[in-house]
Design a protein around this motif. Structure first.
Motif, PDB file in Angstrom:
ATOM      1  N   ALA A 182       0.911  -1.203  -0.286  1.00 55.62           N
ATOM      2  CA  ALA A 182       0.044  -0.081   0.019  1.00 55.62           C
ATOM      3  C   ALA A 182       0.747   1.367  -0.056  1.00 55.62           C
ATOM      4  CB  ALA A 182      -0.828   0.047   1.074  1.00 55.62           C
ATOM      5  N   LEU A 183       1.858   1.228   0.991  1.00 59.64           N
ATOM      6  CA  LEU A 183       2.755   2.548   1.105  1.00 59.64           C
ATOM      7  C   LEU A 183       4.157   1.791   1.295  1.00 59.64           C
ATOM      8  CD1 LEU A 183       0.602   4.647   3.493  1.00 59.64           C
ATOM      9  CD2 LEU A 183       0.778   5.041   1.018  1.00 59.64           C
ATOM     10  N   SER A 184       4.987   2.792   0.576  1.00 63.37           N
ATOM     11  CA  SER A 184       6.359   2.205   0.497  1.00 63.37           C
ATOM     12  C   SER A 184       7.224   3.664   0.574  1.00 63.37           C
ATOM     13  CB  SER A 184       6.740   1.302  -0.432  1.00 63.37           C
ATOM     14  OG  SER A 184       6.719   1.944  -1.552  1.00 63.37           O
ATOM     15  N   SER A 185       8.644   3.335   1.145  1.00 62.40           N
ATOM     16  CA  SER A 185       9.549   4.043   1.226  1.00 62.40           C
ATOM     17  C   SER A 185      11.167   3.332   1.426  1.00 62.40           C
ATOM     18  CB  SER A 185       9.425   5.177   2.352  1.00 62.40           C
ATOM     19  OG  SER A 185       9.615   4.520   3.493  1.00 62.40           O
ATOM     20  N   PRO A 186      12.033   3.893   1.216  1.00 59.89           N
ATOM     21  CA  PRO A 186      13.243   3.325   1.444  1.00 59.89           C
ATOM     22  C   PRO A 186      13.621   2.781   2.903  1.00 59.89           C
ATOM     23  CG  PRO A 186      13.534   5.408   0.015  1.00 59.89           C
ATOM     24  CD  PRO A 186      12.318   5.452   0.707  1.00 59.89           C
ATOM     25  N   ILE A 187      14.105   1.462   2.806  1.00 52.81           N
ATOM     26  CA  ILE A 187      14.515   0.883   4.194  1.00 52.81           C
ATOM     27  C   ILE A 187      16.176   1.392   4.283  1.00 52.81           C
ATOM     28  CG2 ILE A 187      14.483  -0.801   5.646  1.00 52.81           C
ATOM     29  CD1 ILE A 187      12.200  -2.044   3.889  1.00 52.81           C
ATOM     30  N   PRO A 188      16.309   2.025   5.460  1.00 53.80           N
ATOM     31  CA  PRO A 188      17.828   2.239   5.597  1.00 53.80           C
ATOM     32  C   PRO A 188      18.777   0.912   5.891  1.00 53.80           C
ATOM     33  CG  PRO A 188      16.737   2.843   7.765  1.00 53.80           C
ATOM     34  CD  PRO A 188      15.620   2.280   6.690  1.00 53.80           C
ATOM     35  N   SER A 189      18.235  -0.047   6.381  1.00 51.47           N
ATOM     36  CA  SER A 189      19.067  -1.264   6.585  1.00 51.47           C
ATOM     37  C   SER A 189      18.177  -2.349   6.614  1.00 51.47           C
ATOM     38  CB  SER A 189      19.844  -1.284   7.991  1.00 51.47           C
ATOM     39  OG  SER A 189      18.570  -1.337   9.058  1.00 51.47           O
ATOM     40  N   PRO A 190      18.785  -3.613   6.431  1.00 53.98           N
ATOM     41  CA  PRO A 190      18.101  -4.932   6.291  1.00 53.98           C
ATOM     42  C   PRO A 190      17.037  -5.242   7.674  1.00 53.98           C
ATOM     43  CG  PRO A 190      20.434  -5.248   5.772  1.00 53.98           C
ATOM     44  CD  PRO A 190      20.025  -4.053   6.413  1.00 53.98           C
ATOM     45  N   ILE A 191      16.229  -5.768   7.491  1.00 54.23           N
ATOM     46  CA  ILE A 191      15.147  -6.245   8.422  1.00 54.23           C
ATOM     47  C   ILE A 191      15.791  -7.337   9.251  1.00 54.23           C
ATOM     48  CG2 ILE A 191      13.025  -7.252   8.822  1.00 54.23           C
ATOM     49  CD1 ILE A 191      11.940  -6.088   6.229  1.00 54.23           C
ATOM     50  N   THR A 192      15.825  -7.207  10.361  1.00 58.97           N
ATOM     51  CA  THR A 192      16.723  -8.337  11.354  1.00 58.97           C
ATOM     52  C   THR A 192      15.675  -9.062  12.342  1.00 58.97           C
ATOM     53  OG1 THR A 192      16.889  -6.602  13.202  1.00 58.97           O
ATOM     54  CG2 THR A 192      18.689  -6.802  11.479  1.00 58.97           C
ATOM     55  N   ALA A 193      14.417  -8.674  12.374  1.00 50.39           N
ATOM     56  CA  ALA A 193      13.488  -9.378  13.222  1.00 50.39           C
ATOM     57  C   ALA A 193      11.976  -9.199  12.740  1.00 50.39           C
ATOM     58  CB  ALA A 193      13.751  -9.180  14.826  1.00 50.39           C
ATOM     59  N   THR A 194      11.284 -10.239  12.891  1.00 51.62           N
ATOM     60  CA  THR A 194       9.857 -10.203  12.632  1.00 51.62           C
ATOM     61  C   THR A 194       8.977 -10.547  13.938  1.00 51.62           C
ATOM     62  OG1 THR A 194      10.314 -10.965  10.462  1.00 51.62           O
ATOM     63  CG2 THR A 194       8.066 -11.166  11.136  1.00 51.62           C
ATOM     64  N   TYR A 195       8.031  -9.774  14.104  1.00 54.65           N
ATOM     65  CA  TYR A 195       7.051  -9.744  15.153  1.00 54.65           C
ATOM     66  C   TYR A 195       5.677 -10.202  14.683  1.00 54.65           C
ATOM     67  CZ  TYR A 195      10.977  -7.955  17.856  1.00 54.65           C
ATOM     68  OH  TYR A 195      12.429  -7.703  18.354  1.00 54.65           O
ATOM     69  N   ASP A 196       5.208 -11.285  15.204  1.00 49.81           N
ATOM     70  CA  ASP A 196       3.828 -11.744  14.757  1.00 49.81           C
ATOM     71  C   ASP A 196       2.990 -11.222  15.770  1.00 49.81           C
ATOM     72  OD1 ASP A 196       1.380 -12.713  13.793  1.00 49.81           O
ATOM     73  OD2 ASP A 196       2.241 -14.606  12.908  1.00 49.81           O
TER      74      ASP A 196
END
Length: 466
Positions: free
Chosen positions: A85-99
């Protein structure tokens, strides 16, 4: 502070309240983190609603929507279709995911603690359910550092609140302990100190006033102890005064009996058969009375003198005691039974042994005569390789319970009304001075039995006499 009851109670209260707050803090932080992430998901969903009005939005508007939602991008899933839906640049890689769709309590607590202790600025993915059935799933990417800062601020607020609650609670409990415990305890201590200065003064005995049950019980026990101690001290003071008076009376009585002894010496030379038969007994009685007065004077200085051991015939001593008691009983229906071997010879102090037996037999006679019924007193002696044993029995009414509890205590073990209770004490002291023992074998409504045992070995005499 640490040595006083109230100070320790104050410190322990603060510690316990802080421990309780710690147990509350961990779930609270986990709950705060969950609410924080769900709020970010909701704000991201609201930001994505701009696409519902217009399929194409300007980059500036998209950037503003993401900045207000504090996320980098928003992914919505509707009808199994995953849509960015909406996006912008991510400054660094994703390190964790919380469900956040259905996390367990332990998972929430572990993730919250991990966020608190990890100082690194990480990019994380958060997955959850859209609100108000806005789709099947919503996913955002966000910076974790603002979450960590919010958790730290929340933790500090809880810490300050816990400290404030601990101080207020501890202060209230401190005042309560001062009023309910410390002040009454200090009052009891003050009573004890005042009583210690003048224990003979009955006015210093504490009057229980505490409203707390345990302190009331302590004051009751203290009052009982002080009452008994004051009574004992008064009794000992009276005994000391009585001892001085008895010593003076014994001194003068000895002089009078000494004069009477001189007259009896003249009587012994009489030719009257009755006088010849009675004079030796009279002389013996007066001699014993003189010795008793001298012993009383010695007792007033130190203690009962050590026995002067010699070979004495037990049957003769018992016979003298019984003759004296027959005269005292007069026409009363009282019989005496003797079972003493005529040749039994003891190593003992004859005068002291006479006094011990005399006190026991006299007590038995007085007990029987107090009932008004006929009675009998029996004396039986046996010996073995180690001891001489003399048993004294009577058919009196038996010793009352109070007399049994204070049997060998002066002025407390008296049986008959008006009795001093000294007879058994004197007898026990005299027997103990020989290294032996006086024992109550039995007592009931059918009679009483005492046992005197004297050792045949001299080794027991020295420490016993001391």
């Amino acid at each position: 502070m640490t040595n006083s009851l109230s100070g320790r109670f104050l410190i322990l209260t603060v510690i316990f309240v802080m421990l309780a707050e710690v147990f509350i803090f961990v779930p609270s932080v986990a709950r705060f983190r969950e609410d924080y992430l769900l709020a970010r998901l909701e704000r991201a969903q609201i930001a994505s609603l701009a696409l519902e009005a217009d399929d194409m939005i300007s980059p500036a508007l998209e950037t503003e929507l993401l900045r207000n939602a504090e996320v980098y991008n928003v992914v919505l899933r509707r009808d199994e279709i995953r849509q960015l839906a909406l996006s912008s640049p991510i400054p660094s890689p994703i390190t964790a995911t919380y469900d956040m769709r259905d996390p367990s309590a332990m998972t929430l607590i572990a993730d919250a603690l991990r966020t608190l202790v990890d100082p690194e600025d990480r990019i994380v993915r958060v997955i959850g359910h859209p609100v108000r059935d806005g789709g099947l799933l919503i996913e955002v990417t966000m910076d974790e550092m603002p979450l960590r800062n919010a958790l730290l601020e929340y933790g500090r607020n809880i810490l300050f609140l816990s400290a404030f609650i601990s101080i207020i609670t501890a202060s209230l409990l401190f005042l309560s302990v001062q009023i309910l415990l410390v002040r009454p305890i200090k009052g009891v201590v003050g009573h004890m100190q005042a009583y210690a200065k003048a224990p003979e003064d009955a006015r210093q005995i504490i009057t229980p006033r505490a409203s707390v049950t345990e302190l009331r019980d302590a004051e009751e026990a203290l009052r009982m102890m002080q009452t008994q101690l004051t009574s004992s001290l008064k009794q000992k003071e009276r005994l000391a005064q009585l001892g001085g008076a008895v010593a003076k009376v014994s001194h003068d009585l000895r002089n009078i009996l000494t004069s009477a002894q001189l007259f009896t010496d003249r009587i012994e030379s009489s030719d009257d058969p009755l006088v010849k038969r009675m004079a030796p007994k009279l002389v013996g009685s007066i001699t014993r009375a003189v010795n008793l007065c001298e012993t009383t004077l010695a007792f007033g200085r130190v203690d009962e003198p050590a026995p002067r051991l010699s070979r004495v015939n037990l049957a003769q001593i018992v016979g003298d005691v019984i003759d004296s008691e027959r005269l005292a009983a007069a026409d009363y229906p009282l019989s005496f039974a003797e079972d003493i071997p005529a040749t039994m010879t003891l190593r003992a102090d004859g005068e002291q042994l006479y006094r011990a037996i005399f006190n026991l037999v006299r007590n038995a006679r007085q007990a029987i005569m107090a009932t008004g019924d006929p009675g009998e007193i029996g004396l039986q002696a046996v010996e073995d390789d180690l001891t001489w044993s003399l048993t004294i029995t009577d058919t009196g009414p038996g010793l009352p319970k109070k007399a049994q509890e204070h049997l060998f205590q002066p002025f407390q073990g008296g049986v008959r009304k008006g009795g001093s209770g000294l007879g058994l004490v004197i007898a026990a002291d005299l027997v103990r001075g020989h290294g032996g023992r006086l024992e109550l074998k039995s007592t009931n409504a059918q009679g009483t039995t005492f046992l005197i045992q004297l050792p045949k070995e001299d080794m027991a005499l020295a420490p016993a006499a001391e």
